[in-house]
Write a protein that holds these residues in place. Structure first.
Motif, short mmCIF file in Angstrom:
data_model
loop_
_atom_site.label_atom_id
_atom_site.label_comp_id
_atom_site.label_asym_id
_atom_site.label_seq_id
_atom_site.Cartn_x
_atom_site.Cartn_y
_atom_site.Cartn_z
N ALA A 164 8.58 -81.12 83.06
CA ALA A 164 8.79 -80.45 81.65
C ALA A 164 8.49 -81.72 80.42
N PRO A 165 8.52 -81.23 79.29
CA PRO A 165 8.27 -82.13 78.12
C PRO A 165 9.17 -83.09 77.89
N ASP A 187 0.07 -74.03 79.59
CA ASP A 187 0.84 -75.27 78.85
C ASP A 187 2.10 -74.84 78.70
N PHE A 188 3.09 -75.40 78.02
CA PHE A 188 4.39 -75.13 77.62
C PHE A 188 4.62 -73.97 76.73
N ALA A 189 3.71 -73.85 75.72
CA ALA A 189 3.71 -72.75 74.95
C ALA A 189 3.30 -71.30 75.68
N TRP A 196 12.40 -72.05 71.18
CA TRP A 196 10.88 -72.72 71.23
C TRP A 196 10.01 -71.90 70.63
N LEU A 202 10.24 -70.56 67.65
CA LEU A 202 10.36 -71.06 66.35
C LEU A 202 9.74 -72.39 66.10
N ARG A 203 10.30 -73.23 67.03
CA ARG A 203 10.00 -74.79 67.07
C ARG A 203 8.69 -75.03 67.13
N LEU A 204 7.83 -74.25 68.01
CA LEU A 204 6.40 -74.31 68.38
C LEU A 204 5.48 -73.79 67.29
N GLY A 229 6.45 -76.16 64.05
CA GLY A 229 6.52 -77.30 64.11
C GLY A 229 5.32 -78.17 63.58
N SER A 269 1.08 -77.51 67.58
CA SER A 269 2.05 -76.68 68.38
C SER A 269 1.85 -75.18 68.08
N ARG A 281 -1.01 -73.82 69.65
CA ARG A 281 -1.05 -73.68 71.21
C ARG A 281 -0.09 -72.32 71.15
#
Ligand SMILES: [Fe+2]
Ligand SMILES: [Fe+2]
Lengths: 295, 330
Positions: A79-80, A138-140, A189, A191-193, A196, A200, A203
């Motif tokens: 994980a990141p 990926d995480f997104a 997440w 929202l953050r991605l 950001g 991000s 992605r």
């Protein structure tokens, strides 16, 4: 010194998602009365009778949770941020718990255990939706999938607590609290991605684009659902509330909902994407090397 | 101006010396009373450095230690075992977090420590550089590796540095669950099919010596031991802890119905200590120097996870900054 900036932020997103993230995961929470073992015990003792159709329905819910847990388990140690190793494995662990309960219950109709069902069914006997089989990416992309699944499951369990089937209602009541956290984790997440950085955001948009085609299948009704009036939740009946919630989140994230053609689907009747075979190959390999063994 | 400057300097120095002397006196008193030093307290540079080294190595070990067990989450042979293993690995991530936080109280940020780790400049427990090839390794890791960790860490609960001791109290509680689940895995295998029993014995054979080496080099070669003991960080020597551990597992292995791959284990009535066979310290040093079976693999995974996550951490930082700005405006 990026930790000074990121740690509290990530920790907040994670803290919201997991409650006390520092709590030991191996300690048994007092008051967690409904464990998969309890259901298996009742089923084995014959104190709960499981009708075939109810079992088939429980199997769908269990398979969705199991395959997604299997997918999310991959993130552990990848994980990141350490906080996300914990958050994602915590979500996977919750889902695995739901899967174990649903499968233990379903197995009662056929004299099978949760492990018989998880490890010794073929690909075409699984009835998970295509969405949960999709790659982590990926995480997104993982977060996009989490957003959809957790929103769907939250609406579903929120209604299933009123099921005429007491066991489905009880499993859902426990799952609902946990899925509430999953939903918040995904929301934080997104929202953050999305808001950001440019990278991000690119992605996040890409992750959502890859996810949209698999949403429609979740809301398909079929004959099994018709036969379980009052016991199952009619998937199509959740769609309006789902769209409303997702639209809200995307608006806050300054993203658009894309109209995309739906993917083929068919997971509920055992027709899967190419991915499931690989997931099962990994999950089942050891158990199948030692048929009849206990672990 | 020059004189004024140097006068000023001299005064500051005298002040510094006085503070240091008072600090040293306080520190000595705390250590003599076997009490606790807290982060704002004065402490000798060596004490701080020793703690940073030890706590960060410990944190890194927790984090790298997620990998060999993570390797079996996908293939765990029952759903119950899968859940327990997932929970255990999650606990280890939590241990990493508390320990990095304890290290941060000594003034070293987590990302500096992480950079040292992925640059290959930091150490972590060598045991995690051995491959987890079979499911039985999940049992042997829990029983032997978490077991050795408990032996090491229970005395550390009384470490003179407060945040470290308190972190250890919490960690130790969880480690005992970890050891028990490992023991249960082995017990189940040892009472299973012949293939399962063999798998269990092979895992114990493979991890026995590396687990004994987790206590560090023999007392005769241990560079940091005596000073750490004087500072009440360490309470027992490497060999003392190792002997205690052997005494523990020699009994437990009987319950498992398995054997330890060491014919020289015996209880010495005269010394009251357990003795064991010669350990291959050359191999230990090879692994420590980065030439173990999995060193490169473990570090690569950690580095890739960190690098692949950079854009996520950047997004979180940018989002927080933007939010703070908007709140200020509003
Ligand atoms: Fe640990
Ligand atoms: Fe542990």
């Amino acid at each position: 010194m990026s930790s000074v900036g990121t740690t509290p932020v990530v920790a907040t997103a994670m803290g919201a998602a997991t409650g006390d993230a520092m709590a030991s995961a191996t300690r048994i929470t007092p008051g967690n009365a409904l464990r998969p073992e309890d259901i298996a015990g009742k089923v084995a003792a014959g104190s709960v009778v499981v009708p075939q159709d109810v079992a088939s329905y429980a199997l769908r819910l269990g398979d969705d949770a199991l395959i997604l847990a299997q997918r999310l388990g991959w993130w552990v140690s990848r994980a990141p941020e350490l906080e996300e190793d914990i958050a994602l494995s915590n979500i996977a662990l919750d889902l695995l718990g739901h899967a174990r309960s649903f499968l233990s219950y379903a197995g009662g109709a056929w004299g099978k255990t949760e492990d018989d069902l998880a490890y010794f069914r073929g690909e075409d006997e699984f009835c998970s939706a295509h969405l949960v089989e999709q790659p982590n990416g990926d995480f997104a992309r993982t977060i996009a999938r989490q957003l959809v699944v957790s929103t769907f499951q939250h609406l579903l369990y929120n209604r299933l607590v009123d099921s005429q089937d007491a066991t489905l209602a009880a499993i859902s009541a426990k799952a609902l609290k946990e899925v509430d956290y999953h939903q918040d984790h995904a929301y934080q997440w997104v929202l953050r991605l999305a808001l950001g950085t440019q990278e991000s955001r690119r992605r996040m948009v890409n992750g959502l684009d890859l996810t949209w085609p698999y949403i429609a299948e979740l809301f398909d009704d079929d004959e099994l659902i018709d036969r379980l009036e009052g016991i199952a939740v009619r998937p199509s009946s959740l769609r309006v509330a789902y769209d409303c919630r997702i639209t809200q989140i995307l608006a806050e994230a300054e993203l658009d909902v894309q109209e995309v053609p739906r993917a083929a689907g068919g997971g509920r009747s055992g027709r899967h994407s190419e991915y499931l075979g690989h997931i099962l190959a990994e999950m089942q390999v050891l158990a199948r090397e030692h048929p009849g063994a206990t672990w | 101006m020059a004189t004024q400057d140097s006068d000023h300097h001299a005064v500051a120095n005298a002040d510094g010396d006085e503070t240091a002397a008072a600090g040293q006196a306080y520190f000595d008193k705390i250590i003599a009373a076997d009490s606790r030093i807290e982060p704002p307290d004065w402490m000798p540079d060596g004490y701080r450095k020793t703690l940073i080294r030890q706590i960060s190595q410990h944190a890194h070990s927790e984090v790298i230690g997620m990998q060999p067990e993570g390797n079996w989450i996908g293939r765990a042979p029952s759903l119950k075992r899968k859940a327990i293993l997932m929970a255990k690995v999650q606990d280890e991530a939590g241990h990493g977090l508390y320990l990095y936080s304890a290290a941060e109280t000594l003034g070293i940020p987590r990302d500096v420590l992480n950079d040292q780790l992925i640059a290959g400049k930091a150490r972590y427990s060598s045991i995690f550089n051995y491959p987890a090839r079979s499911w039985a390794d999940m049992g042997a890791i829990g029983w032997l590796v978490d077991g050795a960790a408990i032996c090491n860490q229970v005395p550390l609960c009384r470490a003179s540095f407060g945040p470290y001791g308190r972190a250890m109290v919490r960690v130790c509680k969880e480690e005992s669950f970890h050891q028990r689940q490992g023991f249960e895995i082995l017990l189940e295998l040892a009472n299973g099919t012949p293939a399962q029993k063999q798998m269990a014995q092979d895992a114990v054979d493979g991890l026995y010596a590396p687990a004994l080496m987790m206590f560090g080099p023999p007392d005769s070669d241990s560079a940091h031991s005596s000073q750490s003991m004087a500072w009440n960080i360490k309470r027992f020597s490497n060999d003392e802890l190792r002997q205690r551990f052997v005494g523990m597992i020699v009994e437990q292995v009987k319950v498992l119905g398995l054997t330890l791959p060491d014919d020289d284990i015996r209880f010495n009535e005269e010394t009251g200590k357990w003795e064991y066979g010669e350990l291959d310290w050359d191999e230990f040093n090879e692994v420590l120097a980065g030439r173990g079976p999995c060193n490169a693999q473990r570090l690569t995974r950690r580095r890739e996870a960190h690098e692949n996550g950079a854009w996520v951490r950047e997004a979180a930082t940018a989002y927080a900054a933007e939010k703070a700005k908007r709140e200020q405006v509003a």
